[in-house]
Design a protein around this motif. Structure first.
Motif, PDB file in Angstrom:
ATOM      1  N   LYS A 126      78.196  30.556  44.381  1.00 50.91           N
ATOM      2  CA  LYS A 126      76.793  30.979  44.486  1.00 50.91           C
ATOM      3  C   LYS A 126      76.560  31.778  45.762  1.00 50.91           C
ATOM      4  O   LYS A 126      75.871  32.813  45.752  1.00 50.91           O
ATOM      5  N   ASN A 129      77.928  35.329  45.605  1.00 47.97           N
ATOM      6  CA  ASN A 129      77.291  36.202  44.618  1.00 47.97           C
ATOM      7  C   ASN A 129      76.159  37.016  45.244  1.00 47.97           C
ATOM      8  O   ASN A 129      74.972  36.738  45.026  1.00 47.97           O
ATOM      9  N   ASP A 162      79.134  27.771  34.444  1.00 48.40           N
ATOM     10  CA  ASP A 162      77.816  28.176  33.930  1.00 48.40           C
ATOM     11  C   ASP A 162      76.688  27.740  34.864  1.00 48.40           C
ATOM     12  O   ASP A 162      75.574  28.290  34.804  1.00 48.40           O
ATOM     13  N   VAL A 164      76.737  28.310  37.927  1.00 44.10           N
ATOM     14  CA  VAL A 164      76.599  29.440  38.859  1.00 44.10           C
ATOM     15  C   VAL A 164      75.826  30.560  38.185  1.00 44.10           C
ATOM     16  O   VAL A 164      74.876  31.112  38.739  1.00 44.10           O
ATOM     17  N   SER A 165      76.220  30.912  36.961  1.00 45.08           N
ATOM     18  CA  SER A 165      75.519  31.952  36.212  1.00 45.08           C
ATOM     19  C   SER A 165      75.928  31.900  34.738  1.00 45.08           C
ATOM     20  O   SER A 165      77.098  31.653  34.425  1.00 45.08           O
ATOM     21  N   THR A 166      74.960  32.142  33.884  1.00 44.70           N
ATOM     22  CA  THR A 166      75.248  32.312  32.455  1.00 44.70           C
ATOM     23  C   THR A 166      75.075  33.767  32.034  1.00 44.70           C
ATOM     24  O   THR A 166      75.347  34.118  30.887  1.00 44.70           O
ATOM     25  N   GLU A 167      74.641  34.616  32.976  1.00 43.44           N
ATOM     26  CA  GLU A 167      74.370  36.022  32.667  1.00 43.44           C
ATOM     27  C   GLU A 167      75.447  36.963  33.189  1.00 43.44           C
ATOM     28  O   GLU A 167      75.633  38.055  32.659  1.00 43.44           O
ATOM     29  N   VAL A 168      76.127  36.552  34.249  1.00 45.30           N
ATOM     30  CA  VAL A 168      77.172  37.377  34.860  1.00 45.30           C
ATOM     31  C   VAL A 168      78.522  36.720  34.589  1.00 45.30           C
ATOM     32  O   VAL A 168      78.660  35.500  34.732  1.00 45.30           O
ATOM     33  N   ASN A 183      83.555  31.491  32.845  1.00 48.53           N
ATOM     34  CA  ASN A 183      82.346  30.872  32.297  1.00 48.53           C
ATOM     35  C   ASN A 183      82.121  31.352  30.863  1.00 48.53           C
ATOM     36  O   ASN A 183      82.920  32.123  30.307  1.00 48.53           O
ATOM     37  N   LYS A 185      79.950  33.435  29.686  1.00 53.34           N
ATOM     38  CA  LYS A 185      79.807  34.889  29.637  1.00 53.34           C
ATOM     39  C   LYS A 185      81.168  35.559  29.776  1.00 53.34           C
ATOM     40  O   LYS A 185      81.444  36.583  29.135  1.00 53.34           O
TER      41      LYS A 185
END
Length: 567
Positions: A126, A129, A162, A164-168, A183, A185
């Motif tokens: 995190k 990022n 996930d 940390v991020s589900t979009e990147v 992840n 993504k």
């Protein structure tokens, strides 16, 4: 007339000034006032002084003779009690990936970094990022996590990442370099789903339903995608990776580095060489799958061009012992999640005929072959497929090299001796994973990992290495592990396999120079060799063995030019 004389005088003064500057730049340099360890011979030899002229060593010996050889207008460098050695040469590493370790989120465990558990791993990702970092590759990425040291004693999964991020897309790489975790993504971007089959030589780990990928990718389900996912998106990003990786190598005393499994990154290294960006020598070994593409190029040479060359071909026969993908003849005592009691790892190339054919291409073209094999079953395969080619083409001066050989048996060392194979072993494992090896293969066999002393006693030519970025490219820690063989818990991992400090230094200087066909130019302080030098704050032969790991590189000198100096 006066104006004419003045003009002539000014011209002569200008020419004299230019000549003085030129002489100053190429003036001999005399090093004295410290421990100058030549690394010549089987026992330590010290000299009072060393003289370099241009890019070569001009003299080693007494101070009085050094002054005579240096002549007028030389420069004096007082070592002030520090230690001067030949520049350090890693027996095996992945220089092209140093930048990933230097730039990505640092997921190594203590004492190298701070990643002790999965919550810390998530927080480190995190924090990394940022828009600037994300712009490098389009992925959030980090390197060096170690499931054997994490408090949870398991691999992170897509569910952890996930958070940390589900979009990147996110990718983290295991400390062995043989696994990646992505992840949800990331799985989508790679095109992995419940219908994706495992590739030959790799495994896509699954959820409890046996179908849905859980994010953990092994071996050839991971390695080809690491380079694609983590490739810089533009030239600025590529430059940042390269400079950060090279700076890290310089800070640890490298004057020659190895790219031990070059694929498309050969092109990046060659491009940096063409631009004059390499400050040290880098020798690449091309993955066999890319041999037809790159081995015919002019870079494939015993000589460097702008500090770069291809040295030979690389074959990988199995995976990581600490990751339990090394191919063994006996089952692991603790199989990975989802594997049965008979699990013994697996081959990267199951068919011997295929391996023998790849080997034959190397023999036919007189290419030096580096072979990654950790488990004893993989080393059996190496010996089975190498021997027919030796019988057909002769041993010659090929210097084919076993890389790692973590679980090698004594009878296999005898075979390496007979086949004239160099063994580049990996005693760094004794610290990082010595305790873990004893759990997964047993106490007795665990004490026999990286049997460097036994190999030497059998007459096998050896080197040692970092395999960086598996670990930091810290050659003093490699030295320390070879001498002490102490685990994280303080246990001694095979006391009888220890090297003396001098032998361990030979393994990262003159013996590594031999492995790379460079012993006539590098590896010892001898008149006529390249002025590749490193200055250490302490002498590894004179400190207590446990203090070797704390020795600092103060200066790295490549062909007479300082390329790194500690602040």
């Amino acid at each position: 007339m006066k104006k004419f004389n003045l003009l002539i005088s000014l011209m002569l003064l200008f020419l004299w000034s230019c000549q003085t500057k030129e002489d100053s730049g190429s003036a001999p340099v005399v090093y004295y006032g410290g421990d100058i360890l030549t690394m010549e011979g089987d026992q330590p030899q010290y000299v009072e002084a060393l003289v370099i002229k241009g890019d070569k060593i001009d003299f080693v010996g007494s101070s009085d003779e050094a002054m005579q050889v240096a002549g007028p207008n030389h420069k004096m460098v007082n070592l002030e009690g520090k230690t001067l050695l030949p520049g350090l040469i890693d027996g095996h590493a992945h220089f092209g990936n140093f930048g990933l370790q230097a730039v990505g989120a640092q997921l190594l465990a203590p004492p190298d970094a701070t990643c002790k558990d999965i919550p810390t791993l998530i927080q480190l990702l995190k924090e990394w990022n940022t828009p600037e970092n994300l712009a490098l590759t389009g992925w959030i990425f980090g390197t060096g996590f170690d499931d054997s040291v994490l408090e949870e004693k398991r691999f992170p999964t897509r569910h952890d990442l996930d958070q940390v991020s589900t979009e990147v897309p996110i990718m983290i790489t295991h400390i062995s370099g043989h696994f990646a975790v992505v992840n949800s993504k990331g799985l989508e971007v790679l095109g992995f789903d419940e219908n994706t089959p495992d590739p030959e030589g790799g495994i896509i780990r699954r959820e409890a339903d046996g179908k849905t990928p859980n994010g953990v990718l092994e071996e050839l389900a991971a390695i080809p995608y690491m380079l694609k996912a983590l490739m810089p998106k533009d030239q600025a990003g590529a430059d940042r990776f390269f400079q950060a990786g090279q700076d890290m190598a310089l800070s640890f005393g490298y004057t020659t580095a190895q790219e031990g499994r070059a694929m498309q990154n050969h092109e990046l290294l060659a491009a940096n060489a063409e631009k004059g960006e390499l400050k040290i020598d880098v020798v690449s070994y091309i993955d066999y799958a890319f041999a037809d593409q790159y081995m015919g190029s002019t870079w494939n040479s015993k000589n460097y061009t702008n500090h770069y060359r291809i040295g030979g071909m690389k074959i990988t026969l199995d995976g990581s012992p600490q990751g339990r993908t090394a191919w063994r003849t006996q089952p692991y005592l603790l199989p990975p999640d989802g594997m049965g009691a008979d699990y013994a790892g697996y081959p990267a190339i199951p068919d011997d005929a295929t391996v023998q054919s790849i080997m034959e291409k190397g023999f036919q073209n007189n290419w030096q072959i580096l072979v990654h094999a950790n488990g004893d079953a993989a080393i059996d395969q190496l010996i089975r497929t190498l021997r027919p080619n030796v019988d057909k083409y002769g041993i010659g001066d090929r210097r084919n090299t076993l890389i790692h050989g973590q679980y090698i048996r004594e009878d296999q060392l005898d075979s390496l001796k007979a086949l004239d194979v160099v063994a580049s072993l990996f005693p760094l494992h004794t610290f990082y994973w010595g305790d873990w090896h004893k759990q997964i293969i047993g106490d007795e066999l665990g004490n026999k990992i990286s049997p460097v002393r036994t190999a030497l006693n059998k007459g096998v030519k050896v080197t040692i290495h970092t395999d960086a970025p598996v670990a930091l490219p810290n050659l003093m820690r490699v030295l320390w592990t070879a001498v002490n063989r102490t685990s994280r818990s303080g246990a001694i991992i095979g006391e009888g396999e220890r090297l003396s400090p001098y032998e361990a230094l030979q393994a990262i200087t003159i013996w590594s120079a031999y492995q790379h066909f460079e012993e006539d130019e590098k590896g010892s302080l001898t008149q006529g060799k390249l002025a590749d030098l490193v200055i250490l704050d302490k002498n590894p032969l004179k400190v207590a063995p446990d203090e070797i790991k704390d020795i600092q590189v103060l200066e790295t000198i490549k062909e007479g030019e300082t390329v790194y100096k500690k602040d």
